[in-house]
Design a protein around this motif. Structure first.
Motif, PDB file in Angstrom:
ATOM      1  N   ARG A 149     -42.110  -3.009 -19.657  1.00 36.96           N
ATOM      2  CA  ARG A 149     -42.104  -4.032 -20.626  1.00 36.96           C
ATOM      3  C   ARG A 149     -40.519  -4.442 -21.034  1.00 36.96           C
ATOM      4  N   ASP A 150     -39.843  -3.233 -21.229  1.00 37.65           N
ATOM      5  CA  ASP A 150     -38.435  -3.414 -21.467  1.00 37.65           C
ATOM      6  C   ASP A 150     -37.759  -3.991 -20.350  1.00 37.65           C
ATOM      7  N   ALA A 151     -38.028  -3.597 -18.983  1.00 35.05           N
ATOM      8  CA  ALA A 151     -37.670  -4.337 -17.697  1.00 35.05           C
ATOM      9  C   ALA A 151     -37.825  -5.480 -17.527  1.00 35.05           C
ATOM     10  N   ARG A 152     -39.121  -6.167 -18.053  1.00 37.42           N
ATOM     11  CA  ARG A 152     -39.654  -7.512 -17.906  1.00 37.42           C
ATOM     12  C   ARG A 152     -38.511  -8.423 -18.878  1.00 37.42           C
ATOM     13  N   LEU A 153     -38.498  -7.859 -19.955  1.00 33.47           N
ATOM     14  CA  LEU A 153     -37.669  -8.498 -21.113  1.00 33.47           C
ATOM     15  C   LEU A 153     -36.335  -8.533 -20.637  1.00 33.47           C
ATOM     16  N   HIS A 154     -35.889  -7.647 -20.093  1.00 38.04           N
ATOM     17  CA  HIS A 154     -34.270  -7.603 -19.730  1.00 38.04           C
ATOM     18  C   HIS A 154     -34.339  -8.476 -18.431  1.00 38.04           C
ATOM     19  N   ASN A 155     -35.391  -8.606 -17.329  1.00 40.37           N
ATOM     20  CA  ASN A 155     -35.079  -9.602 -16.485  1.00 40.37           C
ATOM     21  C   ASN A 155     -35.334 -10.948 -16.835  1.00 40.37           C
ATOM     22  N   LEU A 156     -36.137 -11.205 -17.874  1.00 39.43           N
ATOM     23  CA  LEU A 156     -36.194 -12.734 -18.245  1.00 39.43           C
ATOM     24  C   LEU A 156     -34.836 -12.809 -19.081  1.00 39.43           C
ATOM     25  N   SER A 157     -34.200 -11.900 -19.742  1.00 38.93           N
ATOM     26  CA  SER A 157     -32.954 -12.195 -20.491  1.00 38.93           C
ATOM     27  C   SER A 157     -31.804 -12.389 -19.536  1.00 38.93           C
ATOM     28  N   ALA A 158     -31.809 -11.550 -18.494  1.00 42.38           N
ATOM     29  CA  ALA A 158     -30.672 -11.627 -17.463  1.00 42.38           C
ATOM     30  C   ALA A 158     -30.759 -13.187 -16.646  1.00 42.38           C
ATOM     31  N   GLN A 159     -32.144 -13.430 -16.245  1.00 44.41           N
ATOM     32  CA  GLN A 159     -32.221 -14.605 -15.481  1.00 44.41           C
ATOM     33  C   GLN A 159     -32.314 -16.098 -16.340  1.00 44.41           C
ATOM     34  N   LEU A 160     -32.841 -15.853 -17.434  1.00 46.35           N
ATOM     35  CA  LEU A 160     -32.938 -16.996 -18.233  1.00 46.35           C
ATOM     36  C   LEU A 160     -32.202 -17.202 -19.642  1.00 46.35           C
ATOM     37  N   ASN A 161     -31.234 -16.549 -19.344  1.00 41.79           N
ATOM     38  CA  ASN A 161     -30.477 -16.568 -20.795  1.00 41.79           C
ATOM     39  C   ASN A 161     -30.003 -18.039 -20.805  1.00 41.79           C
ATOM     40  N   PRO A 162     -29.421 -18.538 -22.092  1.00 37.83           N
ATOM     41  CA  PRO A 162     -29.072 -19.851 -22.256  1.00 37.83           C
ATOM     42  C   PRO A 162     -28.046 -20.352 -21.310  1.00 37.83           C
ATOM     43  N   HIS A 163     -27.063 -19.336 -21.025  1.00 39.81           N
ATOM     44  CA  HIS A 163     -26.012 -19.757 -20.014  1.00 39.81           C
ATOM     45  C   HIS A 163     -26.633 -20.227 -18.656  1.00 39.81           C
ATOM     46  N   LEU A 164     -27.312 -18.974 -18.171  1.00 36.77           N
ATOM     47  CA  LEU A 164     -27.987 -19.488 -16.951  1.00 36.77           C
ATOM     48  C   LEU A 164     -28.918 -20.611 -16.809  1.00 36.77           C
ATOM     49  N   LEU A 165     -29.825 -20.738 -17.710  1.00 33.88           N
ATOM     50  CA  LEU A 165     -30.674 -21.721 -17.908  1.00 33.88           C
ATOM     51  C   LEU A 165     -29.793 -23.122 -17.890  1.00 33.88           C
ATOM     52  N   PHE A 166     -28.689 -23.419 -18.679  1.00 33.78           N
ATOM     53  CA  PHE A 166     -27.778 -24.463 -18.988  1.00 33.78           C
ATOM     54  C   PHE A 166     -27.232 -24.769 -17.379  1.00 33.78           C
ATOM     55  N   ASN A 167     -26.840 -23.915 -16.825  1.00 34.89           N
ATOM     56  CA  ASN A 167     -26.060 -23.971 -15.474  1.00 34.89           C
ATOM     57  C   ASN A 167     -27.162 -24.410 -14.665  1.00 34.89           C
ATOM     58  N   SER A 168     -28.223 -23.889 -14.546  1.00 37.33           N
ATOM     59  CA  SER A 168     -29.465 -24.148 -13.508  1.00 37.33           C
ATOM     60  C   SER A 168     -29.913 -25.576 -13.845  1.00 37.33           C
ATOM     61  N   ASN A 170     -28.120 -28.072 -15.319  1.00 36.96           N
ATOM     62  CA  ASN A 170     -27.245 -29.070 -15.130  1.00 36.96           C
ATOM     63  C   ASN A 170     -26.974 -29.067 -13.583  1.00 36.96           C
ATOM     64  N   THR A 171     -27.288 -28.041 -12.527  1.00 37.43           N
ATOM     65  CA  THR A 171     -27.299 -28.070 -11.212  1.00 37.43           C
ATOM     66  C   THR A 171     -28.333 -28.974 -10.769  1.00 37.43           C
ATOM     67  N   ILE A 172     -29.569 -28.788 -11.448  1.00 38.90           N
ATOM     68  CA  ILE A 172     -30.720 -29.668 -10.999  1.00 38.90           C
ATOM     69  C   ILE A 172     -30.389 -31.157 -11.328  1.00 38.90           C
ATOM     70  N   LYS A 173     -29.742 -31.260 -12.365  1.00 37.49           N
ATOM     71  CA  LYS A 173     -29.508 -32.765 -13.076  1.00 37.49           C
ATOM     72  C   LYS A 173     -28.652 -33.610 -11.962  1.00 37.49           C
ATOM     73  N   SER A 174     -27.530 -32.720 -11.394  1.00 41.16           N
ATOM     74  CA  SER A 174     -26.540 -33.342 -10.748  1.00 41.16           C
ATOM     75  C   SER A 174     -26.958 -33.615  -9.167  1.00 41.16           C
ATOM     76  N   LEU A 175     -28.141 -32.871  -8.830  1.00 39.68           N
ATOM     77  CA  LEU A 175     -28.822 -33.154  -7.470  1.00 39.68           C
ATOM     78  C   LEU A 175     -29.962 -34.204  -7.504  1.00 39.68           C
ATOM     79  N   VAL A 176     -30.344 -34.467  -8.762  1.00 38.57           N
ATOM     80  CA  VAL A 176     -31.437 -35.352  -8.714  1.00 38.57           C
ATOM     81  C   VAL A 176     -31.349 -36.520  -7.934  1.00 38.57           C
ATOM     82  N   ILE A 177     -29.910 -37.258  -8.211  1.00 44.50           N
ATOM     83  CA  ILE A 177     -29.913 -38.473  -7.434  1.00 44.50           C
ATOM     84  C   ILE A 177     -29.363 -38.608  -6.022  1.00 44.50           C
ATOM     85  N   SER A 178     -28.259 -37.492  -5.916  1.00 42.63           N
ATOM     86  CA  SER A 178     -27.690 -37.472  -4.529  1.00 42.63           C
ATOM     87  C   SER A 178     -28.515 -36.537  -3.794  1.00 42.63           C
TER      88      SER A 178
END
Length: 340
Positions: A149-168, A170-178
């Motif tokens: 359970r700790d590993a799952r929580l760490h995995n979510l924290s590492a992958q989906l922390n606010p910085h990563l989620l924000f960047n992801s 933003n990347t998706i937003k920049s690609l939506v049109i182009s």
């Protein structure tokens, strides 16, 4: 020793109530019974521990105990017969007869008694160790569930922390049109990562194929952020695709490679994942990235420390985690896991 003391007291009580009881002989019988039979079972205990019989499952253990009972029964007959005969000879107790005559008259009775007593002792001894082993296994499984359970929580924290989620996002937003197709792919990847983290968190072991599916989705999503700075390569012996490994084991190594390797270099680099089989039925997972590491500093990061602990709980001392510096500025993190 406690068991043999109780048995000797019972034999003394039956002798006392049976008439013609000699106190001196009774005390000697008690002392020698406890000492001799405790010695026999103590020698067996050492033998069983040395050959790890206490770690065997029921069927292989029973195959070993059947002849063991017979051997201990014969030993019991020899020791008991010699002891009783000497006491009768020294204290003139009972009819005068030779040792061979005594064996002929009492050997069968002594052998049956020896088989019965040794069977009871062996059963009690191994049931005790079996219960202790099951208790340890239950405790380790409980700890393993917590670590997973700790590993799952760490995995979510590492992958989906606010910085990563924000960047992801933003990347998706920049690609939506182009590049709408790429944007849809990024959304799918992010959705898969969320679904895997939230709904498969109770699994301890997964196949190599499933783990690599998660890892490649993660790398593809990260590549949208790193762009040309990140390349990756996967080498897999297809015979190992169905082998069970720790969930998030490769993922943890890859996250570590991106965090401490790729993200710290302006030019990025190659993350190489190699999974092969060693000669002694072990699977070896290696993740390599450019960089260097000070091997004098112990691993203290949550992800790698968590992985090392889960490896130990799941596979014992057979599995291991190792990080080394390779030639030409490459850091290699490897996990070695027994197959089967």
């Amino acid at each position: 020793m406690t068991g043999w003391s109780l048995a000797a007291l019972y034999w003394g009580y039956t002798g006392l109530t049976g008439g013609r009881f000699n106190v001196v002989v009774g005390l000697l019988q008690f002392v020698t019974d406890v000492a001799v039979y405790s010695l026999i079972t103590h020698l067996y205990r050492n033998f069983a521990l040395r050959h790890r019989w206490t770690e065997l499952e029921i069927n292989p253990l029973l195959r070993r105990l059947a002849p063991t009972v017979l051997v201990l029964g014969v030993v019991y007959v020899g020791v008991t017969a010699a002891k009783i005969f000497l006491f009768r000879l020294w204290f003139s107790v009972g009819p005068l007869q030779s040792f061979s005559q005594f064996i002929q008259l009492n050997g069968e009775t002594l052998f049956i008694a020896g088989i019965r007593l040794m069977s009871i002792w062996l059963l009690a001894y191994h049931l005790y160790h079996y219960a202790q082993r099951e208790l340890r296994s239950t405790q380790e499984n409980a700890r393993l569930e917590i670590m997973t359970r700790d590993a799952r929580l760490h995995n979510l924290s590492a992958q989906l922390n606010p910085h990563l989620l924000f960047n992801s996002l933003n990347t998706i937003k920049s690609l939506v049109i182009s590049e709408p197709e790429t944007a849809r792919r990024a959304i799918d990847l992010l959705s898969d990562l969320l679904r895997t983290g939230l709904y498969r968190g109770d699994e301890v072991l997964v196949s190599v194929k499933d783990e690599l599916g998660l890892v490649t989705d993660y790398l593809e999503l990260e590549k949208l952020r790193f762009d040309e700075r990140l390349t990756y390569h996967v080498e897999l012996d297809e015979r190992l695709a169905s082998v069970k490994i720790l969930r998030l084991s490769i993922q943890t190594l890859v996250e570590n490679a991106l965090k401490h390797g790729i993200s710290n270099r302006k030019v990025g680099g190659l993350v190489c994942i190699r999974i092969d089989k060693e000669e002694d039925d072990f699977i070896r997972i290696v993740v390599q990235n450019p960089g260097s590491i000070d091997l004098r500093i112990p691993v203290t990061g949550l992800g790698l420390a968590n992985l090392a602990e889960r490896l130990k709980l799941t596979f014992g001392e057979k599995a291991g985690l190792q990080i080394t510096n390779e030639p030409e500025g490459i850091v290699s993190a490897s996990v070695r896991i027994p197959i089967g």
